[in-house]
Design an enzyme around this catalytic site. Structure first.
Site, PDB file in Angstrom:
ATOM      1  N   GLY A 195       0.785  -1.206  -0.011  1.00 47.34           N
ATOM      2  CA  GLY A 195      -0.084  -0.065  -0.088  1.00 47.34           C
ATOM      3  C   GLY A 195       0.843   1.104   0.039  1.00 47.34           C
TER       4      GLY A 195
ATOM      5  CE1 TYR B  23      -6.684   3.764  10.126  1.00 45.66           C
ATOM      6  CE2 TYR B  23      -8.006   5.913   9.638  1.00 45.66           C
ATOM      7  CZ  TYR B  23      -6.817   4.979   9.425  1.00 45.66           C
ATOM      8  OH  TYR B  23      -6.045   5.138   8.217  1.00 45.66           O
TER       9      TYR B  23
ATOM     10  CE1 TYR C 217     -12.361   6.262   2.903  1.00 49.45           C
ATOM     11  CE2 TYR C 217     -12.279   8.774   3.603  1.00 49.45           C
ATOM     12  CZ  TYR C 217     -12.533   7.393   4.061  1.00 49.45           C
ATOM     13  OH  TYR C 217     -13.406   7.181   4.902  1.00 49.45           O
TER      14      TYR C 217
ATOM     15  CD  GLN D 196     -16.095   7.776   7.402  1.00 43.12           C
ATOM     16  OE1 GLN D 196     -15.977   8.838   6.737  1.00 43.12           O
ATOM     17  NE2 GLN D 196     -17.111   6.927   7.064  1.00 43.12           N
TER      18      GLN D 196
ATOM     19  CG  ASP E  22     -13.580   0.870   9.479  1.00 41.69           C
ATOM     20  OD1 ASP E  22     -12.518   1.326  10.131  1.00 41.69           O
ATOM     21  OD2 ASP E  22     -13.842   1.128   8.208  1.00 41.69           O
TER      22      ASP E  22
ATOM     23  CD  GLN F   5     -12.216   4.797   9.714  1.00 43.82           C
ATOM     24  OE1 GLN F   5     -12.172   6.073   9.257  1.00 43.82           O
ATOM     25  NE2 GLN F   5     -11.284   3.970   9.207  1.00 43.82           N
TER      26      GLN F   5
HETATM   27  N1  CAA Z   1     -25.261   8.430   8.503  1.00 45.00           N
HETATM   28  C1  CAA Z   1     -25.728   8.414   9.978  1.00 45.00           C
HETATM   29  N2  CAA Z   1     -25.429   7.169  10.452  1.00 45.00           N
HETATM   30  C2  CAA Z   1     -24.929   6.210   9.887  1.00 45.00           C
HETATM   31  C3  CAA Z   1     -24.642   6.185   8.623  1.00 45.00           C
HETATM   32  C4  CAA Z   1     -25.039   7.483   8.041  1.00 45.00           C
HETATM   33  N3  CAA Z   1     -24.574   7.822   6.694  1.00 45.00           N
HETATM   34  N4  CAA Z   1     -24.141   5.190   8.134  1.00 45.00           N
HETATM   35  C5  CAA Z   1     -24.187   4.351   9.179  1.00 45.00           C
HETATM   36  N5  CAA Z   1     -24.541   4.979  10.141  1.00 45.00           N
HETATM   37  C6  CAA Z   1     -24.541   4.352  11.714  1.00 45.00           C
HETATM   38  C7  CAA Z   1     -25.618   4.484  12.476  1.00 45.00           C
HETATM   39  O1  CAA Z   1     -25.271   4.821  13.766  1.00 45.00           O
HETATM   40  C8  CAA Z   1     -26.472   2.994  12.565  1.00 45.00           C
HETATM   41  O2  CAA Z   1     -26.866   3.101  13.760  1.00 45.00           O
HETATM   42  P1  CAA Z   1     -28.397   2.646  13.826  1.00 45.00           P
HETATM   43  O3  CAA Z   1     -28.085   1.189  14.210  1.00 45.00           O
HETATM   44  O4  CAA Z   1     -28.796   3.386  15.281  1.00 45.00           O
HETATM   45  O5  CAA Z   1     -29.316   2.970  12.887  1.00 45.00           O
HETATM   46  C9  CAA Z   1     -25.197   2.245  12.299  1.00 45.00           C
HETATM   47  O6  CAA Z   1     -24.336   2.973  11.539  1.00 45.00           O
HETATM   48  C10 CAA Z   1     -25.419   1.219  11.668  1.00 45.00           C
HETATM   49  O7  CAA Z   1     -25.492   1.153  10.297  1.00 45.00           O
HETATM   50  P2  CAA Z   1     -25.622  -0.256   9.191  1.00 45.00           P
HETATM   51  O8  CAA Z   1     -25.878  -1.684  10.029  1.00 45.00           O
HETATM   52  O9  CAA Z   1     -25.874   0.130   7.890  1.00 45.00           O
HETATM   53  O10 CAA Z   1     -23.751  -0.377   9.279  1.00 45.00           O
HETATM   54  P3  CAA Z   1     -22.900  -1.537   9.547  1.00 45.00           P
HETATM   55  O11 CAA Z   1     -22.655  -1.642  10.899  1.00 45.00           O
HETATM   56  O12 CAA Z   1     -23.134  -2.599   8.251  1.00 45.00           O
HETATM   57  O13 CAA Z   1     -21.458  -0.629   9.005  1.00 45.00           O
HETATM   58  C11 CAA Z   1     -19.934   0.999   8.807  1.00 45.00           C
HETATM   59  C12 CAA Z   1     -21.254   0.577   9.369  1.00 45.00           C
HETATM   60  C13 CAA Z   1     -19.067   0.017   9.662  1.00 45.00           C
HETATM   61  C14 CAA Z   1     -19.454   2.277   9.525  1.00 45.00           C
HETATM   62  C15 CAA Z   1     -19.782   0.700   7.391  1.00 45.00           C
HETATM   63  O14 CAA Z   1     -20.515   1.575   6.760  1.00 45.00           O
HETATM   64  C16 CAA Z   1     -18.455   0.943   6.667  1.00 45.00           C
HETATM   65  O15 CAA Z   1     -17.499   0.287   6.915  1.00 45.00           O
HETATM   66  N6  CAA Z   1     -18.185   2.441   6.552  1.00 45.00           N
HETATM   67  C17 CAA Z   1     -16.846   3.004   5.934  1.00 45.00           C
HETATM   68  C18 CAA Z   1     -15.956   3.461   7.090  1.00 45.00           C
HETATM   69  C19 CAA Z   1     -14.709   4.125   6.482  1.00 45.00           C
HETATM   70  O16 CAA Z   1     -14.743   4.921   5.601  1.00 45.00           O
HETATM   71  N7  CAA Z   1     -13.703   3.389   6.804  1.00 45.00           N
HETATM   72  C20 CAA Z   1     -12.397   3.898   5.949  1.00 45.00           C
HETATM   73  C21 CAA Z   1     -11.591   2.600   5.789  1.00 45.00           C
HETATM   74  S1  CAA Z   1     -10.256   3.204   4.912  1.00 45.00           S
HETATM   75  C22 CAA Z   1      -9.176   4.116   6.028  1.00 45.00           C
HETATM   76  O17 CAA Z   1      -9.518   4.353   6.879  1.00 45.00           O
HETATM   77  C23 CAA Z   1      -8.027   4.864   5.442  1.00 45.00           C
HETATM   78  C24 CAA Z   1      -8.149   6.191   5.716  1.00 45.00           C
HETATM   79  O18 CAA Z   1      -7.278   6.715   6.329  1.00 45.00           O
HETATM   80  C25 CAA Z   1      -8.980   7.036   4.993  1.00 45.00           C
END
Ligand code: CAA
Length: 241
Positions: free
Chosen positions: A13, A147, A179, A141, A88, A144
């Protein structure tokens, strides 16, 4: 440039691109890695870096690793704390293990390596430390808290150590990539990633080489007057003050 650079997480990476760039800049590069022997072998063969396997979250393993690097290549002039993982999950579902592991690998690792290398850098009157933070340590985020806390922690760590080290010829800076097109970002659910890319004004993911260029600048002669800084490279996704 001559000298030795140690890049943690330096075989895949963003880390691999940093290793490649520092080789090109003239450094003898030690690339640390945690587990993927195949990627490390490819890195050694293709880039000519020396690869060293240890867990950067473990202080004693870091002490042994640093000893191995120094005896193979010489004292470390440039340290790039790049190794990082994600686990995450929204907080209301996050386990203690997900919290602990991210803090250990993404934040405690910087303490471990800086603590082991700072005395030598101070004695020699020269050193460059670059900590790879993240846009998500600046803006937060969903999913996270672990993180974001670790990456925001790295920014504070950078500022404090920069102040302590400036008079000894050691600069300490942070880079906040947005990203970037890596395996870590590819693991984000496709629908979520689509929304993220749509929110990047430049209109694409970043390239690992673009972050490596930032490291090269901070580690090289043109970076000599920069310390305690946070350099953002995120395509305009978050413009910090
Ligand atoms: N707005 C508000 N709340 C949200 C939301 C949104 N758009 N999306 C998710 N949520 C929250 C809510 O709190 C929701 O809670 P409730 O249960 O009360 O409704 C909760 O998420 C559950 O949502 P889901 O069941 O749909 O989501 P999940 O548990 O399957 O997954 C997640 C949630 C883990 C955050 C998933 O969306 C994800 O992986 N997102 C990406 C996170 C991300 O950007 N990671 C970066 C990785 S790369 C990196 O880190 C490199 C870097 O430095 C940039």
């Amino acid at each position: 440039m001559t000298g030795v650079a140690l890049v943690t997480g330096g075989t895949r990476g963003i880390g691999r691109a940093i290793s490649a760039r520092l080789v090109k800049d003239g450094f003898r590069v030690a690339a640390n890695y945690a587990g993927n022997d195949e990627a490390a072998a490819a890195c050694a063969a293709e880039l000519g870096v020396s690869c060293f396997k240890w867990d950067v979250g473990d202080y004693d393993a870091c002490a042994k690793g640093v000893e191995a690097v120094v005896s193979a290549l010489g004292p470390v002039d440039v340290l790039v704390n790049n190794a990082g993982i994600t686990r995450d999950s929204v907080l209301h579902r996050m386990t203690r293990e997900q919290w602990d592991e991210v803090i250990r690998v993404d934040l405690t690792s910087a303490f471990n390596l800086c603590r082991l290398l700072i005395e030598g850098m101070r004695e020699r009157g020269h050193g460059r430390i670059v900590n790879i933070s993240s846009i998500n340590g600046q803006k937060g985020q969903i999913g996270q808290v672990n993180y974001a806390a670790a990456k925001a922690g790295l920014i504070g760590f950078t500022k404090a150590l920069a102040l302590e080290s400036a008079r000894r010829g050691v600069t300490v800076n942070a880079i906040c990539p947005g990203y970037i097109d890596t395996d870590m970002v590819a693991a984000v659910p496709p629908k979520v990633l689509e929304g993220i890319v749509a929110s990047i004004p430049i209109g694409r993911l970043g390239r690992a080489e673009e972050i490596a260029g930032c490291v090269s600048f901070l580690a090289g002669p043109d970076g000599g007057f920069i310390t305690g800084a946070t350099l953002t490279a995120n395509g305009g996704q978050y413009i910090a003050g």
